[in-house]
Design an enzyme around this catalytic site. Structure first.
Site, mmCIF file in Angstrom:
data_model
loop_
_atom_site.group_PDB
_atom_site.id
_atom_site.type_symbol
_atom_site.label_atom_id
_atom_site.label_comp_id
_atom_site.label_asym_id
_atom_site.label_seq_id
_atom_site.Cartn_x
_atom_site.Cartn_y
_atom_site.Cartn_z
ATOM 1 N N PHE A 32 22.423 19.002 31.385
ATOM 2 C CA PHE A 32 21.080 18.468 31.110
ATOM 3 C C PHE A 32 20.168 19.650 30.783
ATOM 4 O O PHE A 32 19.139 19.887 31.400
ATOM 5 C CB PHE A 32 20.541 17.630 32.273
ATOM 6 C CG PHE A 32 19.613 16.539 31.796
ATOM 7 C CD1 PHE A 32 20.105 15.457 31.089
ATOM 8 C CD2 PHE A 32 18.247 16.607 32.019
ATOM 9 C CE1 PHE A 32 19.264 14.456 30.612
ATOM 10 C CE2 PHE A 32 17.393 15.619 31.546
ATOM 11 C CZ PHE A 32 17.907 14.537 30.848
ATOM 12 N N HIS A 37 17.631 27.015 30.451
ATOM 13 C CA HIS A 37 19.036 27.317 30.166
ATOM 14 C C HIS A 37 19.161 28.029 28.815
ATOM 15 O O HIS A 37 19.963 28.953 28.661
ATOM 16 C CB HIS A 37 19.856 26.027 30.107
ATOM 17 C CG HIS A 37 19.902 25.256 31.391
ATOM 18 N ND1 HIS A 37 19.327 24.016 31.544
ATOM 19 C CD2 HIS A 37 20.454 25.559 32.584
ATOM 20 C CE1 HIS A 37 19.538 23.583 32.762
ATOM 21 N NE2 HIS A 37 20.209 24.492 33.420
ATOM 22 N N SER A 185 13.117 22.355 34.963
ATOM 23 C CA SER A 185 14.216 21.950 35.835
ATOM 24 C C SER A 185 14.788 20.648 35.306
ATOM 25 O O SER A 185 14.032 19.789 34.821
ATOM 26 C CB SER A 185 13.674 21.719 37.257
ATOM 27 O OG SER A 185 14.607 20.977 38.028
ATOM 28 N N ARG A 187 15.772 18.378 37.041
ATOM 29 C CA ARG A 187 15.253 17.326 37.934
ATOM 30 C C ARG A 187 13.845 16.862 37.548
ATOM 31 O O ARG A 187 13.391 15.826 38.032
ATOM 32 C CB ARG A 187 15.278 17.796 39.391
ATOM 33 C CG ARG A 187 16.695 17.871 39.954
ATOM 34 C CD ARG A 187 16.713 18.089 41.458
ATOM 35 N NE ARG A 187 18.038 17.898 42.018
ATOM 36 C CZ ARG A 187 18.913 18.867 42.304
ATOM 37 N NH1 ARG A 187 18.596 20.122 42.072
ATOM 38 N NH2 ARG A 187 20.099 18.586 42.805
#
Ligand code: PAF
Length: 283
Positions: A32, A37, A185, A187
């Site tokens: 995800f 990243h 994030s 999340r």
């Protein structure tokens, strides 16, 4: 970019590349992917001849009551971003391949895993340590990149790499933030639009603590009281921890100084978010 699911195939591939003298840069993730990243991948691209990304939602780092089942996944989207960042090999194993029947090895660290996220997520860092050790064994990286948002995770991985003489250089990369300051994030995707706004209290607490510290405040109690005030201005925010600790050993500090870590974990609705900063360091 080649997608490889099988651990043995992945290992054979990198061993062959290493025989040819290729330097392997590795970015381990749970997928995800977001700009945070991407920053690791872009840096990895510069540091290695071959850039390897892994995507594996590691069950051993989630407790039974955590979000393993709901953890966001999007392999197709991840592949597009990975390719755009110059990834050569994408390793996406299954849980059965990583933890076959009869698997029984644990990797556990000492005091570094006890405070902060280790206190609220018992066993979490053992899960991280075992999977990262396995991934290092499979991918055989010369250099591996991790984000500083998971500050304690990075400290644990550095310690483990040193203690076990693992032949890999660990690089910590700066936190990547949304324009309004929220740390990126996977999340964050759980947050409703209202919660997304409320989540800004973490960065506001960081800014406040940094501002007071830059004005000469070093009292741990006063800095944390101000951080608490920022978080508590959002009635639905529930503090897991707000702490000032030594930025290397993660032990408590008597007074805040340059290099002191301010770390926090806060629940916004059902989403637990973490963030941190090193005082006196780049924001
Ligand atoms: O930071 C993460 O995404 C994970 O904890 C890691 C390091 C990939 C291990 O599962």
């Amino acid at each position: 970019m080649r997608l490889i699911h099988d651990a043995q195939e992945m290992q054979s591939e990198v061993l062959a590349l290493k025989k040819l003298g290729k330097r392997i840069a590795f970015v381990p993730t749970m997928g995800f992917l977001h700009e945070g990243h991407a920053s690791l991948l872009r840096e990895g691209r510069k540091l290695g001849d071959i850039l390897v990304l892994s995507i594996f939602v590691n069950p051993t780092q989630f407790a039974a009551n955590e979000d393993l089942g709901n953890y966001p996944r999007n392999l197709a989207g991840d592949m597009t971003l990975a390719e755009a960042c110059g990834t050569d090999l994408l390793f996406a194993p299954t849980a059965a391949d990583m933890y076959p029947a009869g698997f029984q090895t644990t990797v556990s660290l000492g005091s570094l895993t006890e405070p902060l996220c280790g206190a609220s997520r018992p066993g979490h860092f053992n899960g991280v340590a075992v999977v990262v050790t396995k991934l290092f064994g499979i991918v055989q990286p010369d250099v591996a990149l991790f984000g500083k948002k998971d500050f304690q995770q990075l400290a644990v991985i550095r310690q483990m790499t040193r203690d076990l003489n693992l032949p890999v250089e660990i690089i910590g990369m700066p936190i990547v933030r949304e324009p309004d300051g929220l740390a990126m994030s996977s999340r964050n995707s759980y947050l409703s639009p209202v919660e997304r706004q409320q989540a800004l209290c973490l960065y506001q607490a960081i800014q406040k603590v940094r501002e007071l510290f830059s004005q000469g405040e070093s009292s741990v109690e006063r800095l944390l009281a101000e951080a608490r005030r920022q978080i508590e201005s959002v009635p639905s925010a529930v503090i897991d921890y707000l702490e000032l600790r030594d930025g290397t050993t993660l032990t408590p500090v008597g007074l805040a100084g340059k290099g002191t870590l301010f770390a926090l974990a806060v629940k916004i609705g059902s989403t637990r978010l973490i963030d941190n900063t090193l005082l006196g360091d780049e924001p």
